[in-house]
Design an enzyme around this catalytic site. Structure first.
Site, PDB file in Angstrom:
ATOM      1  N   LYS A  76       0.871  -1.180   0.000  1.00  0.00           N
ATOM      2  CA  LYS A  76       0.000   0.000   0.000  1.00  0.00           C
ATOM      3  C   LYS A  76       0.903   1.224   0.000  1.00  0.00           C
ATOM      4  O   LYS A  76       1.936   1.239   0.691  1.00  0.00           O
ATOM      5  CB  LYS A  76      -0.884  -0.048   1.254  1.00  0.00           C
ATOM      6  N   SER A 151      -9.744   1.951   3.166  1.00  0.00           N
ATOM      7  CA  SER A 151      -8.902   2.755   2.311  1.00  0.00           C
ATOM      8  C   SER A 151      -7.881   1.941   1.510  1.00  0.00           C
ATOM      9  O   SER A 151      -7.308   2.451   0.550  1.00  0.00           O
ATOM     10  CB  SER A 151      -8.146   3.779   3.159  1.00  0.00           C
ATOM     11  N   SER A 175      -9.937  -0.543   7.350  1.00  0.00           N
ATOM     12  CA  SER A 175      -9.390  -0.422   5.993  1.00  0.00           C
ATOM     13  C   SER A 175      -8.674  -1.638   5.434  1.00  0.00           C
ATOM     14  O   SER A 175      -8.323  -1.648   4.258  1.00  0.00           O
ATOM     15  CB  SER A 175      -8.438   0.766   5.917  1.00  0.00           C
TER      16      SER A 175
HETATM   17  N1  GLN Z   1     -13.163   4.172   6.757  1.00  0.00           N
HETATM   18  C1  GLN Z   1     -12.559   4.612   7.978  1.00  0.00           C
HETATM   19  C2  GLN Z   1     -12.169   6.059   7.851  1.00  0.00           C
HETATM   20  O1  GLN Z   1     -12.475   6.645   6.887  1.00  0.00           O
HETATM   21  C3  GLN Z   1     -11.379   3.759   8.304  1.00  0.00           C
HETATM   22  C4  GLN Z   1     -10.205   4.038   7.448  1.00  0.00           C
HETATM   23  C5  GLN Z   1      -9.022   3.201   7.802  1.00  0.00           C
HETATM   24  O2  GLN Z   1      -9.155   2.150   8.449  1.00  0.00           O
HETATM   25  N2  GLN Z   1      -7.856   3.675   7.428  1.00  0.00           N
HETATM   26  O3  GLN Z   1     -11.557   6.604   8.698  1.00  0.00           O
END
Ligand code: GLN
Length: 483
Positions: A76, A151, A175
């Protein structure tokens, strides 16, 4: 060959049926062929990959190969990679070449993986759909009109489409697990502190944790074994021995106690998803597990607490992007104020700005007690719910996400409905626990994930229980059409 798991590829390499160079060429070719549709990679490091693959083959010849030596892999784009662009999905870091490797990258390199490139993601890991990336949205290989989740959507889509057999992700509120669920792959968020955060660009430091994506639990266990471990450069890394997680995968699970939190099976959960999860529960009963209802009474506090704590920490972490040290700088600043203002206005996207504003507000004098401190108190109550629950059960089972993947654009103008995609995953981060998502079925051709939550440092047991499910089901073997 491209549909094989890491464990299978590793055996092919050992048996000299294929070389790492050939395998690397094959996956690079697949990226060229398919990634225009998916947009799952931000950077492909072809030359370096071919070079590393040759070295891996050499190592194997000399009898120095481990199980991951020569396996193609992707990171990532939140993990710093020495000399390679590390953008975090943001215009702010579009020109940033990291000067060192993150510990996770170093560990996986030392284990012999061959990095093919860096995957797309929501800007600074904020999002649940991968639509917040500066590099454009990622598409779900199961249906290109749908989101892959976020994400870590680039990593999830790339693994699901067999462009790479494994990849890293990060999970602050879901995420890793949510995109794994939406793309029909396996994704593990380890215990907070199990994997070093050194060199992993910070979003919300008390919640962020890196982890692996792959097709199967077995592969994830192999990857975790290589990634985990104490790191003196991360003060929140914990000095717990790292077992070989693959050795306990086949332990018997008869008599294991599985808890179903009643709050996770109530309103908001789609009926079709509920049916898929009920079928998965039946499989566990057949395997001899004892299933019981449990309660996590403070569940309703988790999304509100998270959306104070995560933005608060992000507002502080992202203060470093000021146009002075590295990353984007606005053109012709009039003075220092103007430099800060325009650099940050031009360099960040709208979701990141929204979070910085919420977080700065929540931390400001006079509001700190009302918001941040209060949220931390709620966090403790959420954590206590899990402490109570694990007195009676070994693992907690739930859906990973309340719905299957949604259409691109469907939730972009409604941040609150987007935030609710993580309703079953967020509490796990607030409590620091490990959680895994495994493929559990389909609704209208879109994958559904089952989440299993373990106790602190209970990864071995969690992987064991998740693996048992994959020995009696074949959802994880389904590959999207055309890939
Ligand atoms: N969807 C969650 C957010 O927008 C979690 C994102 C993540 O785990 N990086 O914060």
């Amino acid at each position: 060959m491209h549909r094989k798991t890491i464990a299978e590829l590793s055996r092919e390499l050992s048996a000299k049926k294929i070389s790492s160079l050939e395998l690397t060429q094959l996956f690079l070719e697949r990226i060229k062929q398919h990634d225009q549709k998916l947009n799952s990679f931000i950077t492909v490091t072809e030359d370096a990959a071919l070079q590393t693959a040759k070295m891996a083959d050499e190592k194997r010849k000399q009898g120095q190969a481990g199980p991951l030596t020569g396996i193609p892999f992707a990171h990532k784009d939140i993990f710093c990679t020495d000399g390679v662009k590390t953008s975090c999905g943001s215009k702010m870091l579009d020109n940033f070449l990291a000067p060192y490797d993150a510990t996770v990258v170093r560990n996986l390199k030392a284990a012999g993986t061959v990095m093919l490139g860096k995957t797309n993601m929501d800007e600074f890991a904020m999002g649940s759909s991968n639509e917040n990336s500066y590099y454009g949205p990622v598409r779900n290989p199961w249906n290109l009109e749908y989101v892959p989740g976020g994400s870590s959507g680039g990593s999830a889509a790339a693994v699901a489409a067999c462009l790479v057999p494994g990849a890293t992700g990060t999970d602050t509120g879901g995420s890793i697990r949510q995109p794994a669920a939406l793309c029909n792959i396996t994704g593990l968020k380890p215990t907070y502190g199990r994997i070093s955060r050194y060199g992993m660009i910070a979003f919300a430091s008390s919640l962020d944790q890196g982890g692996p994506f792959a097709k199967t639990v077995e592969d994830v266990a192999m990857l975790l074994t290589a990634m985990a471990g104490f790191d003196e450069r991360d003060s929140t890394s914990i000095n717990e021995p790292v077992p070989d997680y693959t050795t306990t995968l086949n332990n018997p699970i008869k008599g294991i106690r599985i808890g179903l939190p009643k709050e996770y099976f109530s309103n908001g959960l789609s009926n079709e998803v509920a049916k898929v999860i009920e079928a998965a529960i039946k499989e566990y009963e057949k395997l001899g597990a004892i299933v019981q209802e449990i309660s996590l009474p403070n569940t309703s506090l988790s999304v509100p607490a998270y959306y104070v704590i995560a933005p608060a920490e992000c507002s502080s972490n992202l203060a470093r992007y000021d146009g002075v040290r590295y990353g984007y700088r606005c053109k012709n600043p009039a003075d220092l104020q103007d430099l800060y203002k325009r650099t940050r206005s031009e360099g960040f996207g709208s979701e990141v700005k929204r979070r910085i504003m919420i977080g700065t507000y929540a931390l400001s004098a006079g509001y700190y007690d009302a918001y941040y401190l209060k949220a931390q108190k709620a966090r403790r109550l959420i954590r206590n719910d899990f402490v109570e629950a694990f007195k009676n059960v070994d693992v907690i089972l739930s859906p990973t996400s309340p719905t299957p993947a949604f259409k691109l654009g469907e939730k972009v103008s409604d941040p609150v409905s987007m935030y609710l995609s993580d309703i079953y995953t967020i509490a796990v981060n607030l409590a620091g626990l490990p959680g895994i998502s495994v493929p559990a079925g389909f609704v209208n051709g879109l994958p559904i994930g089952m989440q299993l939550i373990g106790n602190l440092f209970g990864e071995a047991k969690l992987l064991n229980i998740a693996h048992a499910y994959q020995t009696v089901t074949d959802w994880h073997q389904q590959i999207p059409e055309g890939f």
